[in-house]
Enzyme design. Structure first.
Site, PDB file in Angstrom:
ATOM      1  N   LYS A  55      24.670  20.218 -18.326  1.00  0.00           N
ATOM      2  CA  LYS A  55      24.405  19.728 -16.875  1.00  0.00           C
ATOM      3  C   LYS A  55      23.391  20.640 -16.042  1.00  0.00           C
ATOM      4  O   LYS A  55      23.456  21.951 -16.100  1.00  0.00           O
ATOM      5  CB  LYS A  55      25.633  19.536 -16.170  1.00  0.00           C
ATOM      6  CG  LYS A  55      25.579  19.246 -14.759  1.00  0.00           C
ATOM      7  CD  LYS A  55      25.288  17.614 -14.674  1.00  0.00           C
ATOM      8  CE  LYS A  55      25.039  17.032 -13.151  1.00  0.00           C
ATOM      9  NZ  LYS A  55      23.756  17.344 -12.761  1.00  0.00           N
ATOM     10  N   SER A  80      20.869   8.554  -9.252  1.00  0.00           N
ATOM     11  CA  SER A  80      20.570   9.168  -8.093  1.00  0.00           C
ATOM     12  C   SER A  80      21.900  10.404  -7.981  1.00  0.00           C
ATOM     13  O   SER A  80      22.438  10.485  -6.745  1.00  0.00           O
ATOM     14  CB  SER A  80      20.444   8.381  -7.052  1.00  0.00           C
ATOM     15  OG  SER A  80      20.020   9.310  -5.778  1.00  0.00           O
ATOM     16  N   GLY A  82      21.535  13.788  -7.955  1.00  0.00           N
ATOM     17  CA  GLY A  82      21.064  14.759  -7.002  1.00  0.00           C
ATOM     18  C   GLY A  82      21.450  16.174  -7.511  1.00  0.00           C
ATOM     19  O   GLY A  82      21.779  17.074  -6.505  1.00  0.00           O
ATOM     20  N   ASN A 146      13.672  22.949 -15.859  1.00  0.00           N
ATOM     21  CA  ASN A 146      13.513  21.523 -15.179  1.00  0.00           C
ATOM     22  C   ASN A 146      12.601  21.521 -14.135  1.00  0.00           C
ATOM     23  O   ASN A 146      12.924  22.045 -12.869  1.00  0.00           O
ATOM     24  CB  ASN A 146      14.765  20.995 -14.702  1.00  0.00           C
ATOM     25  CG  ASN A 146      14.736  19.615 -14.121  1.00  0.00           C
ATOM     26  OD1 ASN A 146      13.640  18.882 -14.214  1.00  0.00           O
ATOM     27  ND2 ASN A 146      15.664  18.903 -13.502  1.00  0.00           N
ATOM     28  N   CYS A 149      12.401  19.168 -10.402  1.00  0.00           N
ATOM     29  CA  CYS A 149      12.871  19.212  -8.949  1.00  0.00           C
ATOM     30  C   CYS A 149      11.914  19.209  -7.775  1.00  0.00           C
ATOM     31  O   CYS A 149      10.871  19.728  -8.019  1.00  0.00           O
ATOM     32  CB  CYS A 149      13.640  20.561  -9.045  1.00  0.00           C
ATOM     33  SG  CYS A 149      14.927  20.648 -10.331  1.00  0.00           S
ATOM     34  N   ASN A 211      11.168  13.600 -18.780  1.00  0.00           N
ATOM     35  CA  ASN A 211      12.439  13.331 -17.826  1.00  0.00           C
ATOM     36  C   ASN A 211      12.282  11.788 -17.241  1.00  0.00           C
ATOM     37  O   ASN A 211      11.649  11.110 -17.729  1.00  0.00           O
ATOM     38  CB  ASN A 211      12.343  14.422 -16.696  1.00  0.00           C
ATOM     39  CG  ASN A 211      13.704  14.572 -16.106  1.00  0.00           C
ATOM     40  OD1 ASN A 211      14.620  13.951 -15.898  1.00  0.00           O
ATOM     41  ND2 ASN A 211      13.552  15.954 -15.467  1.00  0.00           N
ATOM     42  N   THR A 285      20.922   8.524 -21.969  1.00  0.00           N
ATOM     43  CA  THR A 285      21.867   7.191 -21.465  1.00  0.00           C
ATOM     44  C   THR A 285      22.693   6.894 -22.408  1.00  0.00           C
ATOM     45  O   THR A 285      23.673   6.073 -22.413  1.00  0.00           O
ATOM     46  CB  THR A 285      20.984   6.362 -21.131  1.00  0.00           C
ATOM     47  OG1 THR A 285      20.015   6.913 -20.015  1.00  0.00           O
ATOM     48  CG2 THR A 285      21.364   4.842 -20.417  1.00  0.00           C
TER      49      THR A 285
END
Length: 320
Positions: A55, A80, A82, A146, A149, A211, A285
């Protein structure tokens, strides 16, 4: 489903190498879809996987977005969340003890809102890795940066859109850690192949892509977006053709390893990414659809290789 035994796979070479790190097979769980592996570890032996990208973590804890966070779409999912996470310090203190026990590649996905956040986060992860190594332990094999962001100093535009803005982040993080560095690319980049080339120039040893794509869902009855933030990230089978095309383009442009991702929901999907040039493939997913996605994909890749007479993935990697 009955899984194959070690004795049936000994004649197959599924090993992949990314940034000098050896993966036992190309199945890697994507960040944000697998937690830190603990929950899925109750369902199957996660050490069967090639790797786990945990994560996403940021310098400070984040509560994530309010309201609806996940919404199913045709052939996909909008999220979403966040970047809800406990922060880097809590991750290092509370999760890495479990990661030390895992016999798979462990990747920290690092996010941030400023260049300083990114660099300081990488420095903390690096210092922890050095301290563990001094006592013969290891919990982190590589950092996945990542750059999707939002840049809080540039009006919220993601770092990964413009190559010139992303360059500073990659350069500063590269200087802050000796750990292998992989950069996760946004499909919203102005030129994703240029972005990948820049990452290689700045010392990244690998890139991963794609992404999520930016998407939206409107509640027609309520006359508003279902998400508090209006837009959300689209993943799932719907994005696979786009992801596959971008992975192929990037593989043709750079000399560093590429980890592909986007819409994998079966072993042949994963094989397609390898044929496009990917060294390994992340799966996201699909974990929400099939709780046994990991071992099923590992078995499926080996079954495909046996059926097609393929001894090593190197025989088909980048075949297009």
């Amino acid at each position: 489903m009955t899984h194959t035994t070690d004795s049936t796979r000994t004649n197959l070479d599924t090993v992949c190498s990314v940034a000098g790190v050896s993966f036992k097979n190309p199945v890697v769980m994507a960040s944000g879809t697998f937690g830190f592996g603990r929950e899925y570890g109750r369902l199957y032996d996660v050490s069967r996987l090639g790797g786990i990208s945990g994560k996403g973590v940021t310098l400070l804890p984040r509560p994530g977005n309010a309201g609806i966070r996940v919404y199913e779409t045709p052939s996909g999912m909008l999220n979403s969340v966040g970047l809800e996470n406990p922060g880097i310090r809590a991750f290092l203190e509370e999760e890495c003890a479990d990661w030390e026990k895992l016999d798979t590649v462990r990747i920290v996905n690092l996010g941030g809102g400023t260049v300083r956040d990114y660099a300081e986060g990488a420095r903390m992860i690096d210092e922890d890795a050095q301290a563990r190594a001094a006592s013969g332990r290891k919990a982190v094999d590589m950092i996945e940066l990542n750059i999707s962001c939002p840049n809080v100093k540039e009006g919220g535009m993601a770092y990964g859109v413009k190559t010139c803005i992303a360059r500073e982040v990659v350069r500063e993080v590269r200087a802050a850690t000796k750990l292998p560095l992989m950069v996760k690319l946004s499909p919203n980049a102005e030129d994703i192949a240029d972005m990948a080339a820049m990452c290689e120039e700045e010392g990244a040893e690998a890139v991963s892509l794609i992404n999520t794509l930016s998407g939206m869902k409107i509640d027609a009855r309520r006359r508003r977006s279902v998400f508090e933030n209006l837009y959300a990230g689209l993943s799932g089978p719907a994005i696979k053709p786009i992801a596959l095309r971008m992975v192929h383009q990037v593989c043709k442009r750079v000399n560093i390893p590429v980890i592909g991702m986007g819409g994998v929901s079966g072993a042949e999907d994963l094989i397609e990414f390898i044929m496009a040039g990917a060294e390994a493939v992340q799966v996201g997913t699909y974990n929400f659809v099939n709780w046994q996605a990991g071992p099923d994909l590992v078995d499926g890749v080996e079954r495909f290789m046996r059926e097609e007479g393929i001894r090593s993935l190197s025989e088909i990697r980048g075949i297009l």
